[in-house]
Every structure is written in structure tokens, then in C-alpha cells.
Design a protein around this motif. Structure first.
Motif, PDB file in Angstrom:
ATOM      1  N   HIS A  35       0.897  -1.116  -0.010  1.00  0.00           N
ATOM      2  CA  HIS A  35      -0.102  -0.116   0.011  1.00  0.00           C
ATOM      3  C   HIS A  35       0.858   1.263  -0.039  1.00  0.00           C
ATOM      4  O   HIS A  35       2.021   1.437   0.639  1.00  0.00           O
ATOM      5  CB  HIS A  35      -0.901   0.142   1.288  1.00  0.00           C
ATOM      6  CG  HIS A  35      -1.825  -1.096   1.436  1.00  0.00           C
ATOM      7  ND1 HIS A  35      -3.077  -1.354   0.811  1.00  0.00           N
ATOM      8  CD2 HIS A  35      -1.699  -2.171   2.291  1.00  0.00           C
ATOM      9  CE1 HIS A  35      -3.499  -2.273   1.046  1.00  0.00           C
ATOM     10  NE2 HIS A  35      -2.824  -3.095   1.903  1.00  0.00           N
ATOM     11  N   LYS A  36       0.398   2.211  -0.610  1.00  0.00           N
ATOM     12  CA  LYS A  36       1.146   3.349  -0.521  1.00  0.00           C
ATOM     13  C   LYS A  36       0.757   4.368   0.929  1.00  0.00           C
ATOM     14  O   LYS A  36      -0.518   4.067   1.420  1.00  0.00           O
ATOM     15  CB  LYS A  36       0.675   4.602  -1.502  1.00  0.00           C
ATOM     16  CG  LYS A  36       1.017   3.989  -2.984  1.00  0.00           C
ATOM     17  CD  LYS A  36       0.624   5.113  -4.019  1.00  0.00           C
ATOM     18  CE  LYS A  36       0.676   4.610  -5.413  1.00  0.00           C
ATOM     19  NZ  LYS A  36       0.234   5.459  -6.582  1.00  0.00           N
ATOM     20  N   PRO A  37       1.651   4.768   1.354  1.00  0.00           N
ATOM     21  CA  PRO A  37       1.321   5.525   2.694  1.00  0.00           C
ATOM     22  C   PRO A  37       0.483   6.696   2.825  1.00  0.00           C
ATOM     23  O   PRO A  37       1.194   7.941   2.971  1.00  0.00           O
ATOM     24  CB  PRO A  37       2.734   5.914   3.381  1.00  0.00           C
ATOM     25  CG  PRO A  37       3.503   6.081   2.032  1.00  0.00           C
ATOM     26  CD  PRO A  37       3.044   5.257   0.916  1.00  0.00           C
ATOM     27  N   THR A  38      -0.510   6.685   2.265  1.00  0.00           N
ATOM     28  CA  THR A  38      -1.829   7.771   2.095  1.00  0.00           C
ATOM     29  C   THR A  38      -2.770   7.772   3.187  1.00  0.00           C
ATOM     30  O   THR A  38      -3.143   6.506   3.735  1.00  0.00           O
ATOM     31  CB  THR A  38      -2.175   7.809   0.778  1.00  0.00           C
ATOM     32  OG1 THR A  38      -2.817   6.763   0.605  1.00  0.00           O
ATOM     33  CG2 THR A  38      -0.859   7.763  -0.220  1.00  0.00           C
ATOM     34  N   VAL A  39      -3.500   8.841   3.300  1.00  0.00           N
ATOM     35  CA  VAL A  39      -4.805   8.788   4.212  1.00  0.00           C
ATOM     36  C   VAL A  39      -5.800   7.823   3.579  1.00  0.00           C
ATOM     37  O   VAL A  39      -6.667   7.557   4.263  1.00  0.00           O
ATOM     38  CB  VAL A  39      -5.163  10.349   4.535  1.00  0.00           C
ATOM     39  CG1 VAL A  39      -4.177  10.980   5.004  1.00  0.00           C
ATOM     40  CG2 VAL A  39      -5.447  11.025   3.152  1.00  0.00           C
ATOM     41  N   ASP A  40      -5.712   7.610   2.470  1.00  0.00           N
ATOM     42  CA  ASP A  40      -6.877   6.683   1.651  1.00  0.00           C
ATOM     43  C   ASP A  40      -6.464   5.324   1.918  1.00  0.00           C
ATOM     44  O   ASP A  40      -7.429   4.528   1.666  1.00  0.00           O
ATOM     45  CB  ASP A  40      -6.793   7.121   0.216  1.00  0.00           C
ATOM     46  CG  ASP A  40      -7.348   8.391  -0.185  1.00  0.00           C
ATOM     47  OD1 ASP A  40      -8.025   9.112   0.901  1.00  0.00           O
ATOM     48  OD2 ASP A  40      -6.942   9.088  -0.852  1.00  0.00           O
ATOM     49  N   THR A  41      -5.349   4.912   2.433  1.00  0.00           N
ATOM     50  CA  THR A  41      -5.052   3.375   2.407  1.00  0.00           C
ATOM     51  C   THR A  41      -5.875   2.700   3.582  1.00  0.00           C
ATOM     52  O   THR A  41      -6.178   3.204   4.748  1.00  0.00           O
ATOM     53  CB  THR A  41      -3.592   3.334   2.961  1.00  0.00           C
ATOM     54  OG1 THR A  41      -2.799   3.618   1.814  1.00  0.00           O
ATOM     55  CG2 THR A  41      -3.508   1.736   3.327  1.00  0.00           C
ATOM     56  N   GLN A  42      -6.494   1.799   3.232  1.00  0.00           N
ATOM     57  CA  GLN A  42      -7.397   0.891   4.142  1.00  0.00           C
ATOM     58  C   GLN A  42      -6.866  -0.493   4.078  1.00  0.00           C
ATOM     59  O   GLN A  42      -6.516  -1.255   3.242  1.00  0.00           O
ATOM     60  CB  GLN A  42      -8.838   0.927   3.435  1.00  0.00           C
ATOM     61  CG  GLN A  42      -9.633   2.243   3.767  1.00  0.00           C
ATOM     62  CD  GLN A  42      -9.943   2.512   5.166  1.00  0.00           C
ATOM     63  OE1 GLN A  42     -10.330   1.706   5.665  1.00  0.00           O
ATOM     64  NE2 GLN A  42      -9.363   3.596   5.392  1.00  0.00           N
ATOM     65  N   LEU A  43      -6.715  -0.832   5.485  1.00  0.00           N
ATOM     66  CA  LEU A  43      -6.078  -2.320   5.474  1.00  0.00           C
ATOM     67  C   LEU A  43      -7.351  -3.371   5.861  1.00  0.00           C
ATOM     68  O   LEU A  43      -8.660  -2.838   6.354  1.00  0.00           O
ATOM     69  CB  LEU A  43      -5.053  -2.316   6.704  1.00  0.00           C
ATOM     70  CG  LEU A  43      -4.061  -1.437   6.704  1.00  0.00           C
ATOM     71  CD1 LEU A  43      -3.282  -1.300   8.032  1.00  0.00           C
ATOM     72  CD2 LEU A  43      -3.012  -1.735   5.646  1.00  0.00           C
ATOM     73  N   GLY A  44      -7.023  -4.457   5.469  1.00  0.00           N
ATOM     74  CA  GLY A  44      -8.127  -5.509   6.028  1.00  0.00           C
ATOM     75  C   GLY A  44      -9.188  -5.891   4.991  1.00  0.00           C
ATOM     76  O   GLY A  44      -9.710  -6.912   4.846  1.00  0.00           O
ATOM     77  N   VAL A  74      -9.148  -1.035  12.161  1.00  0.00           N
ATOM     78  CA  VAL A  74      -7.871  -1.797  11.712  1.00  0.00           C
ATOM     79  C   VAL A  74      -6.708  -0.817  11.236  1.00  0.00           C
ATOM     80  O   VAL A  74      -5.613  -1.197  11.914  1.00  0.00           O
ATOM     81  CB  VAL A  74      -8.073  -3.009  11.132  1.00  0.00           C
ATOM     82  CG1 VAL A  74      -6.845  -3.598  10.602  1.00  0.00           C
ATOM     83  CG2 VAL A  74      -9.148  -4.036  11.685  1.00  0.00           C
ATOM     84  N   THR A  75      -7.041  -0.194  10.313  1.00  0.00           N
ATOM     85  CA  THR A  75      -6.245   0.742   9.816  1.00  0.00           C
ATOM     86  C   THR A  75      -5.479   1.896  10.608  1.00  0.00           C
ATOM     87  O   THR A  75      -4.526   2.013  10.988  1.00  0.00           O
ATOM     88  CB  THR A  75      -6.797   1.448   8.479  1.00  0.00           C
ATOM     89  OG1 THR A  75      -7.268   0.436   7.572  1.00  0.00           O
ATOM     90  CG2 THR A  75      -5.632   2.393   7.833  1.00  0.00           C
ATOM     91  N   ARG A  76      -6.624   2.454  11.454  1.00  0.00           N
ATOM     92  CA  ARG A  76      -6.110   3.320  12.569  1.00  0.00           C
ATOM     93  C   ARG A  76      -5.318   2.804  13.789  1.00  0.00           C
ATOM     94  O   ARG A  76      -4.242   3.541  13.954  1.00  0.00           O
ATOM     95  CB  ARG A  76      -7.568   3.874  13.128  1.00  0.00           C
ATOM     96  CG  ARG A  76      -7.154   5.242  14.217  1.00  0.00           C
ATOM     97  CD  ARG A  76      -8.392   5.589  14.748  1.00  0.00           C
ATOM     98  NE  ARG A  76      -9.268   6.040  13.822  1.00  0.00           N
ATOM     99  CZ  ARG A  76     -10.649   5.537  13.566  1.00  0.00           C
ATOM    100  NH1 ARG A  76     -10.807   4.290  14.351  1.00  0.00           N
ATOM    101  NH2 ARG A  76     -11.263   5.889  12.615  1.00  0.00           N
ATOM    102  N   PHE A  77      -5.530   1.537  13.825  1.00  0.00           N
ATOM    103  CA  PHE A  77      -4.658   0.978  14.881  1.00  0.00           C
ATOM    104  C   PHE A  77      -3.271   0.698  14.530  1.00  0.00           C
ATOM    105  O   PHE A  77      -2.385   1.205  15.021  1.00  0.00           O
ATOM    106  CB  PHE A  77      -5.309  -0.429  15.231  1.00  0.00           C
ATOM    107  CG  PHE A  77      -4.441  -1.277  16.231  1.00  0.00           C
ATOM    108  CD1 PHE A  77      -4.676  -1.036  17.558  1.00  0.00           C
ATOM    109  CD2 PHE A  77      -3.660  -2.140  15.952  1.00  0.00           C
ATOM    110  CE1 PHE A  77      -3.798  -1.913  18.715  1.00  0.00           C
ATOM    111  CE2 PHE A  77      -2.776  -2.929  16.676  1.00  0.00           C
ATOM    112  CZ  PHE A  77      -2.939  -2.631  18.005  1.00  0.00           C
ATOM    113  N   ALA A  78      -3.206   0.241  13.442  1.00  0.00           N
ATOM    114  CA  ALA A  78      -1.967  -0.083  12.907  1.00  0.00           C
ATOM    115  C   ALA A  78      -1.118   1.374  12.458  1.00  0.00           C
ATOM    116  O   ALA A  78       0.105   1.373  12.655  1.00  0.00           O
ATOM    117  CB  ALA A  78      -1.972  -0.793  11.345  1.00  0.00           C
ATOM    118  N   ARG A  79      -1.907   2.336  12.026  1.00  0.00           N
ATOM    119  CA  ARG A  79      -1.134   3.454  11.710  1.00  0.00           C
ATOM    120  C   ARG A  79      -0.477   4.301  13.109  1.00  0.00           C
ATOM    121  O   ARG A  79       0.598   4.704  13.003  1.00  0.00           O
ATOM    122  CB  ARG A  79      -2.046   4.603  11.066  1.00  0.00           C
ATOM    123  CG  ARG A  79      -1.690   5.957  10.610  1.00  0.00           C
ATOM    124  CD  ARG A  79      -2.664   6.963  10.000  1.00  0.00           C
ATOM    125  NE  ARG A  79      -2.738   6.351   8.723  1.00  0.00           N
ATOM    126  CZ  ARG A  79      -4.042   5.962   8.085  1.00  0.00           C
ATOM    127  NH1 ARG A  79      -5.182   6.300   9.065  1.00  0.00           N
ATOM    128  NH2 ARG A  79      -4.226   5.596   7.093  1.00  0.00           N
TER     129      ARG A  79
END
Length: 355
Positions: free
Chosen positions: A129-138, A171-176
Motif C-alpha cells: 500500500h502507499k502510505p496515504t490517508v486513503d489506505t485501508q487495511l483488511g 484496523v487501519t487506525r490501530f496499525a497507523r
């Protein structure tokens, strides 16, 4: 030599370079206590030996995290004899579990267990993933669950039970928030007998790498091949279209009806398909037209940066031959490096020889 020390209530004894944690539970999960023990032991540079009766089973998460930190599962027979839980190899003492010769004798009881209950797919997918605010994990986890398990993720967490409601934003917020530290999560599904997953998120030179590993129960033979022949190409194609895959593998083996692991020796799994992302296709210099003709591959994903699905077969022996033929076409070591496998290719070939 001095004994290792890890101040944790689940440590029952200790030796040079290791601590022992005992459990008599029929099912040993990756609860908060054991998660804490593995973290503390890893920080101290100490390996964990999990000692259970031969009748105990381990959850996918427990086994995965134990192996991640170099831990070992040892089972004790009714006569007091010890053996490795996964390989059945006999050991004379717990300390010997840390370095067992490959030719060590296998305990007969490990071979006499009843057969596993169902066919199980082991799916491993790594995307970038690119390290952008739009990245969503899971999303990879969701695709695997939807396509192969006819289910959806229901919960996640840092240990079992995965009690946090599944939500890719959370999930994304936790990892970030944990970056640059890695995040390793347990994933549960609506149907826990259909899927059990682990999610790893790591910072990379180009952004964020997300690896999803899941066990998927696919029942009897007819159900299995329906899942593989109809759903697997759709899953891999969707991954290539919606994300930037690095590589993925799908293996088929036998497992328990609840996706746990018992201390017995089923046949080793065999490869049924592989997904090569655009970077791997480029690094290996693959001619996609030639790969389609020679290996029955399918070009998927974006037109300018194509990915490749390489099918192997439904036959165990032929599947391993085709896997080796495909890897050998590019040089096994080069193939392993391009996909980031490290020693995984030789390990897999060793498993094939053992079968």
C-alpha cells in the motif's frame, strides 16, 4: 549455565535460553496471558516451549504466534515421553526441543492418530500500500472470507478471543498509530469453523506491506474443488484488480473441523495456485504470453502492470512437480528472492520430499 528468567505467571520452569509454559487445556488459545508471555520472552531473547498433553490442540493464532517468536510446541505422552507437537520427533528432555536433528526418530503414537476431518486451504497473500490517508487495511481478509469461506470477518484483536468488532477503518487506525512498529492481529469470522486468520502490517521502503494468512475449511472433495475451481480464480483476480499484490500462495491439506491443530502427522499440504504481482512479474522477467502457454497461467489485474495467476493441479504429486518446474524456469534461488520467500522454497521442497 544460568537459567533464563522471564517474570511472567505462565512460566512454569526455565533453562538456558528457554522458558517452559505448561497447559493441560484440551484447546490452547492465544489469550492475553500467553500473548504477554511471548512478547516478554521475545524481548528478553528467550524461546518459549509450550508443553501440553498429546491430546491438546492449538488454535491457528496460538501456533502462528508461537512460531513467529521461535517457540516450540512439545507434547507429553501418558508414559511421560516427549515429542514435538508438529513433527512427532522424539526428544529426551525439554531443552532438546530447541535443536532437534532432522533425522530424529518419530514417535509411533503421532502416526496412529485418527485422520483429520476435512480439507483445508492455507491462503497467504501479501500486498503493498502507499502510505496515504486513503489506505485501508483488511480488505484482503474480507475478500478471502467472502470468496472462499462464504463468510465475513466478525472480529479482530491483538489476542484471542478477537473481540473487537471488525471494521477496516479501525484496523487501519490501530496499525497507523503503531507505526513504525509492526502490528500483528488475530481475525475471527462470522462462521469460526470456516475461516481463521492472522494479519501482519509492516512499514516498507515504499509504504506499507500487509500480509494476510488464513485457514479456510472447504469440507469434502466435491466442496473443495468447487471452492478451488470456481472461487479461487475470482479471489486472486479481484486482489490483482483492487490492490497491488506482491505475491500469494494457496496450499491444500487436511485439518480439523474447527481449524485447530492437533499433535498428529497429516499429509503435508501441496500447492494449488500462486499469484505473482506486477513487481514479481517484472523482476523475474516473465513473458506473460509464454507463461500462459507453458504453465496454463492467467493474466489478471491492470493492463499496464499485469499480475499472473499460476495454477498447479488438484493432484498432490503433480502439483509439487509443477511448482518446482515453474520455480526452476527462473532459477529456484532467484525465484525465492524475487518473491521474498527466503528459505521457504527449500522448506516447501523438503516437505514434498517428506511426503
Amino acid at each position: 549455565m544460568s537459567q533464563s528468567t522471564v517474570p511472567h505467571p505462565l512460566v512454569d520452569e526455565a533453562g538456558e535460553g528457554f522458558v517452559v509454559s505448561r497447559s493441560d487445556a484440551p484447546l490452547v488459545g492465544f489469550g492475553a496471558g500467553r500473548a504477554g508471555l511471548l512478547v516478554e520472552a521475545a524481548r528478553a531473547g528467550v524461546r518459549v516451549i509450550l508443553l501440553t498433553p498429546a491430546s491438546s490442540r492449538l488454535t491457528f493464532a496460538m501456533l502462528g504466534f508461537l512460531e513467529l517468536v521461535g517457540g516450540v510446541w512439545v507434547v507429553e505422552g501418558s508414559d511421560g515421553g516427549l515429542r514435538l507437537g508438529l513433527s512427532g520427533q522424539r526428544i529426551a528432555a525439554l531443552a532438546a526441543a530447541l535443536a532437534v536433528p532432522v533425522d530424529a526418530e518419530v514417535e509411533v503414537d503421532a502416526l496412529r492418530s485418527s485422520p483429520a476431518a476435512q480439507n483445508v486451504l492455507t491462503v497467504s497473500m501479501t500486498v503493498s500500500h502507499k502510505p496515504t490517508v486513503d489506505t485501508q487495511l483488511g480488505r484482503t481478509t474480507e475478500l478471502i472470507a467472502e470468496e472462499l469461506a462464504s463468510s465475513r470477518p466478525s472480529g479482530w484483536g491483538v489476542h484471542e478471543p478477537a473481540g473487537l468488532h471488525w471494521n477496516t477503518q479501525n484496523v487501519t487506525r490501530f496499525a497507523r498509530q503503531r507505526m513504525p512498529r509492526d502490528s500483528r492481529l488475530v481475525v475471527a469470522a462470522e462462521n469460526p469453523a470456516a475461516l481463521s486468520g492472522l494479519l501482519t502490517v509492516q512499514r516498507s521502503a515504499k509504504g506499507v506491506t500487509e500480509t494476510t494468512k488464513a485457514l479456510v475449511g472447504v469440507g469434502d472433495e466435491q466442496q473443495t474443488w468447487a471452492a478451488i475451481e470456481d472461487r479461487l480464480p475470482r479471489l486472486l483476480g479481484s486482489l490483482a484488480e483492487r490492490q497491488f499484490p506482491l505475491f500469494g500462495t494457496v496450499f491444500l491439506g487436511r485439518g480439523e473441523s474447527d481449524l485447530t491443530t492437533a499433535a498428529r502427522l497429516p499429509q503435508p499440504p501441496f500447492p494449488v495456485a500462486m499469484l505473482l504481482g506486477p513487481q514479481a512479474v517484472r523482476d523475474l522477467g516473465i513473458d506473460t504470453d509464454a507463461a500462459t502457454e507453458r504453465f496454463g497461467a492467467t493474466v489478471v489485474g491492470r493492463r499496464r502492470i499485469p499480475s499472473l495467476i499460476v495454477p498447479f493441479t488438484s493432484d498432490r504429486t503433480v502439483g509439487w512437480h509443477r511448482f518446482r518446474d515453474f520455480a526452476g524456469a527462473f532459477g529456484s534461488e532467484r525465484f525465492a528472492r524475487a518473491l521474498g520467500f527466503g528459505s521457504a522454497l527449500s522448506d516447501a521442497q523438503g516437505a514434498n520430499r517428506a511426503s
